[in-house]
Scaffold this active site. Sequence first.
Site, PDB file in Angstrom:
ATOM      1  CD  GLU A   1      -3.034  -0.485   0.017  1.00 11.60           C
ATOM      2  OE1 GLU A   1      -3.117  -0.149  -1.190  1.00 11.60           O
ATOM      3  OE2 GLU A   1      -3.506  -1.535   0.450  1.00 11.60           O
TER       4      GLU A   1
ATOM      5  CB  SER B   1     -24.013   6.378 -15.342  1.00 11.42           C
ATOM      6  OG  SER B   1     -24.039   5.469 -14.268  1.00 11.42           O
TER       7      SER B   1
ATOM      8  CG  ASP C   1      -5.950   1.426  -7.916  1.00  9.52           C
ATOM      9  OD1 ASP C   1      -5.341   0.591  -7.223  1.00  9.52           O
ATOM     10  OD2 ASP C   1      -6.440   2.474  -7.451  1.00  9.52           O
TER      11      ASP C   1
END
Length: 363
Positions: free
Chosen positions: A18, A52, A156
């Site tokens: 992390e 969306s 990510d």
Amino acid sequence: MTRDGVFEAPGRINLIGEHTDYNDGFVLPIALPHVARVTAARRDDGVLRVSSRQASGVAEVRVVDLAPGVVTGWAAYVAGVVWALREAGHPIGGFGLLVDGAVPLGAGLSSSAALESATALAVTELSGVSLDRRELARIAQRAENEFVGMPCGIMDQSASLLARERHALLLDTRTLETEHIPFDLAPVGLTLLVVDTKAPHRLVDGEYAARRRDCHRAAELLGVPALRDLDGVGHDLPERLARRVRHVVTENERVTRVADLLRAGRVREVGPLLTASHVSLRDDYEVTVPELDVAVDALLSAGALGARMTGGGFGGCVIALVAEADVAACGAAVREAFAGRGFAAPECWTATAAAGARRVDHG
């Protein structure tokens, strides 16, 4: 709308590593079964139209007018990818893009990278632009860094685009070299338990950027390109910077050790390293909040082999390595601890390592 293709990309959980990615370090994420789905249709009028299923409103802009600040909110993660591809010289024209997201928002599971990755795959494939997935990850990262304004590292997007089912992705964030390490817990009677603490997960408020500045300042003072290049932690630095350095150096070591244990099939021994990571994130990096700390303590008291916050911190999720027989007790312990502190009720579920971004139709 008519469609030319449907593409989806997963969120991720980081097993360990992390705040190492923007320090050129090592990370070990898995992709989740939770995905963002993009239904894409090419347009011949040069307009990008984004809508969306989860949010009201439509973003509509000519692709030639795309620039940071032109599109805001959730649609910026989509528009930013088109902008970054065009900035890199790729001929991306108009599109209608309908987003359907199943990655929990605000939980630190990287719903934004899932959206960026699905968009990148959709618009490049349908535009006839062939790019290596590592390059797609860099494009998606640039979209988030420069268009959205979130200074994230490369982890990510890499996890969302490159992951494999039943494997963890060991990623060197400097070279983007990867190794797929088996991560299948069921055969050994273990589970990865995820606790969504429901503590709001907000990173664009400056704390994440402040930690990144601390690391870059420390590297500058120590005369190294990045904290990844340090061998130890005994450096003459201001106290706050010394703690940031200690976390990054020891976290990189923990990633390497976890990877070694997984390769050797010694999965249970990973637990204490997860807990050590949380302690470091709490004390040296200072990115936990009470909900995260209470969840970790409750899980460990109920028999978890190890537990840590995952994601950028300041809210979001905790993961725990748990024997299958102890999953119910661990979940109950967290719910009881949260009720006793007056926290919002957490949500507990188990995670498996899923595949990366893909096209899900054959139109």
